[in-house]
Enzyme design. Structure first.
Site, PDB file in Angstrom:
ATOM      1  N   LEU A  13      -2.458 -11.316   1.390  1.00 22.21           N
ATOM      2  CA  LEU A  13      -1.794 -12.500   0.847  1.00 22.21           C
ATOM      3  C   LEU A  13      -1.529 -13.516   1.947  1.00 22.21           C
ATOM      4  CD1 LEU A  13      -0.519 -14.038  -1.465  1.00 22.21           C
ATOM      5  CD2 LEU A  13       1.580 -12.685  -1.131  1.00 22.21           C
ATOM      6  N   ASP A  38       9.468  -9.768  14.681  1.00 21.91           N
ATOM      7  CA  ASP A  38       9.862  -8.459  14.156  1.00 21.91           C
ATOM      8  C   ASP A  38      10.988  -8.675  13.150  1.00 21.91           C
ATOM      9  OD1 ASP A  38      10.642  -5.896  13.604  1.00 21.91           O
ATOM     10  OD2 ASP A  38      11.189  -5.361  15.667  1.00 21.91           O
ATOM     11  N   ILE A  39      10.642  -8.615  11.857  1.00 18.64           N
ATOM     12  CA  ILE A  39      11.659  -8.898  10.837  1.00 18.64           C
ATOM     13  C   ILE A  39      12.716  -7.800  10.747  1.00 18.64           C
ATOM     14  CG2 ILE A  39      10.085 -10.336   9.487  1.00 18.64           C
ATOM     15  CD1 ILE A  39       9.892  -7.999   7.462  1.00 18.64           C
ATOM     16  N   TYR A  63       5.474  -2.426   4.538  1.00 16.91           N
ATOM     17  CA  TYR A  63       4.866  -1.138   4.869  1.00 16.91           C
ATOM     18  C   TYR A  63       4.202  -0.686   3.576  1.00 16.91           C
ATOM     19  CZ  TYR A  63       4.394   3.696   6.507  1.00 16.91           C
ATOM     20  OH  TYR A  63       3.886   4.930   6.897  1.00 16.91           O
ATOM     21  N   THR A 103       6.336  -5.216  -5.864  1.00 16.71           N
ATOM     22  CA  THR A 103       5.215  -4.429  -6.356  1.00 16.71           C
ATOM     23  C   THR A 103       5.481  -3.773  -7.703  1.00 16.71           C
ATOM     24  OG1 THR A 103       3.866  -2.456  -5.833  1.00 16.71           O
ATOM     25  CG2 THR A 103       6.108  -2.469  -5.027  1.00 16.71           C
ATOM     26  N   ASP A 104       4.381  -3.450  -8.399  1.00 12.16           N
ATOM     27  CA  ASP A 104       4.446  -2.681  -9.643  1.00 12.16           C
ATOM     28  C   ASP A 104       4.933  -1.250  -9.410  1.00 12.16           C
ATOM     29  OD1 ASP A 104       1.812  -2.444  -8.283  1.00 12.16           O
ATOM     30  OD2 ASP A 104       1.448  -0.937  -9.826  1.00 12.16           O
ATOM     31  N   TYR A 127       7.298   4.844  -1.259  1.00 12.21           N
ATOM     32  CA  TYR A 127       6.911   3.442  -1.156  1.00 12.21           C
ATOM     33  C   TYR A 127       7.602   2.628  -2.242  1.00 12.21           C
ATOM     34  CZ  TYR A 127       4.066  -0.759  -1.782  1.00 12.21           C
ATOM     35  OH  TYR A 127       3.646  -2.060  -1.941  1.00 12.21           O
ATOM     36  N   LYS A 131      10.497  -0.288  -1.722  1.00  9.92           N
ATOM     37  CA  LYS A 131      10.277  -1.654  -2.204  1.00  9.92           C
ATOM     38  C   LYS A 131      11.377  -2.071  -3.183  1.00  9.92           C
ATOM     39  CE  LYS A 131       7.394  -4.189  -1.523  1.00  9.92           C
ATOM     40  NZ  LYS A 131       7.350  -5.313  -0.527  1.00  9.92           N
ATOM     41  N   TRP A 152      -2.248  -4.345  -7.731  1.00 10.89           N
ATOM     42  CA  TRP A 152      -3.693  -4.186  -7.538  1.00 10.89           C
ATOM     43  C   TRP A 152      -4.299  -5.385  -6.805  1.00 10.89           C
ATOM     44  CZ3 TRP A 152      -6.620  -1.397 -12.073  1.00 10.89           C
ATOM     45  CH2 TRP A 152      -5.973  -0.199 -12.382  1.00 10.89           C
TER      46      TRP A 152
END
Length: 287
Positions: A13, A38-39, A63, A103-104, A127, A131, A152
Site C-alpha cells: 500500500l 520507528d513508530i 507486522y 484487516t479482515d 495477528y 490488529k 486480500w
C-alpha cells in the site's frame, strides 16, 4: 498544502501511495519505513511530526507475518499495537487526523454474508488479535481518526503476495493446488490507495474519532478461483486443483469468509469500488 506522514512506505500500500501521490500537487508526503521512523518509539514519532509540521498520518505499517505472529507475539504487539498507539497519541496532541489500516483478520470468518463495520470482531490468530488491539488503541486515544479494514491485498510492488506466488508456480508446474474453502475479495492495493486519497480532503469537514470503514474491491471468490483467474489472464498452461485448507496446515487459523461490506465508505465518502476481476486484469500487466 497537506504534509502527510505515510508509515510502512515500503509495503504494498505504501508503494502504491508513493506511485500516485507523485501526480498530485496538493500533498507533500513523507514516506517512512522502519529505518526512517520507528513508530514503536513514542519520542521519535513526536519529534518527526513536530519537525515536519505533519497535518495527516496514514499508518500502513504492520507486522503482517500471520504465521510468524503466533510465536513472535512480542514483536507483533510492538508494531501492531504500540505503533498505532504512539501515532494516535501524537495525532491527539497535534489535533491532526490519523488514517489507520486494519484487516479482515479481526473477524472469525463464520458468516456467510458480508461483514459490516458494526459486526463484533472475534479474531482467530495472534495477528488478528494484535490488529484488533491496534484499532482499540486508536479509538481510546481520542484522536481524530478513521480505521479502514481491508483484505486480500496484492500489488506488483509486493515482494511476496498471492498473485506473485501463483504466477511463479504457474511457470514451474503443470498443476497447482489452491483452497476452495476460503472466500474473500482480492483487492488491488492501488485501488485502496486511490480511495484513501479521495477521502483525505473530506476529513476536515466532520470530526471522526476512530470510526471504522471497510474497503476491498467488489465481488468475491475462493482462493482457487482467484488462482485460476490469475493464470488465465497470463495465459499460463497450468491447472488449478481446488483442495480444502486442511491440505495446507499452518500455525495460524485463517477466516474462512472474509467478504467485507463497503456500503458505509461509499455513502459517507463517495468512494468508487471497482470489481476485483477488472482491477486484476489491469494489475496483472505490471507483474
Amino acid at each position: 498544502m497537506e504534509n502527510i506522514l505515510i508509515t510502512g512506505a515500503d509495503g504494498q500500500l505504501g508503494c502504491e501511495l508513493r506511485s500516485i501521490t507523485g501526480e498530485r500537487d496538493d500533498f507533500h508526503c513523507f514516506f517512512t519505513d522502519r529505518q526512517d521512523l520507528d513508530i514503536t518509539d513514542p519520542e521519535a514519532v513526536e519529534n518527526f511530526i513536530s519537525a515536519n509540521s505533519i497535518t495527516k498520518i496514514i499508518n500502513c505499517a504492520a507486522y503482517n507475518n500471520v504465521d510468524g505472529a503466533e510465536t513472535d507475539t512480542d514483536n507483533a504487539i510492538r508494531v501492531n499495537v504500540n505503533g498505532p498507539m504512539n501515532l494516535a497519541a501524537a495525532a491527539a496532541r497535534h489535533g491532526i487526523y490519523l488514517i489507520h489500516i486494519s484487516t479482515d483478520f479481526v473477524f472469525d470468518g463464520t458468516r456467510t454474508s458480508p461483514y459490516h463495520e458494526s459486526d463484533r470482531p472475534a479474531p482467530l490468530s495472534e495477528y488478528g488479535r494484535t490488529k484488533l488491539a491496534g484499532e482499540i488503541a486508536v479509538k481510546r486515544s481520542g484522536c481524530l481518526s478513521i480505521i479502514i479494514r481491508t483484505a486480500w491485498l496484492y500489488s506488483p510492488f509486493g515482494k511476496k503476495n498471492f498473485v506473485r506466488t501463483i504466477l511463479s508456480l504457474g511457470e514451474e508446474e503443470d498443476f497447482i493446488k489452491a483452497v476452495y474453502d476460503q472466500k474473500g475479495t482480492p483487492t488491488y492495493a492501488r485501488d485502496l490507495a486511490e480511495a484513501i486519497l479521495h477521502i483525505i480532503p473530506q476529513l476536515d469537514a466532520v470530526p471522526r474519532y476512530g470510526e471504522v470503514f471497510h474497503y476491498t474491491d467488489e465481488g468475491c471468490c475462493t482462493r482457487a478461483e482467484w488462482a485460476q483467474k490469475i493464470l488465465n489472464l497470463k495465459r499460463a498452461e497450468c491447472e488449478v486443483i481446488p483442495v480444502p485448507s486442511s491440505e495446507f496446515p499452518s500455525p495460524a487459523r485463517r477466516p474462512a469468509f472474509s467478504v467485507l461490506d463497503k456500503s458505509l465508505i461509499r455513502t459517507v465518502f463517495g468512494v468508487k469500488v471497482p470489481l476485483w476481476e477488472r482491477s486484476l486484469s489491469k494489475a496483472i500487466r505490471l507483474f
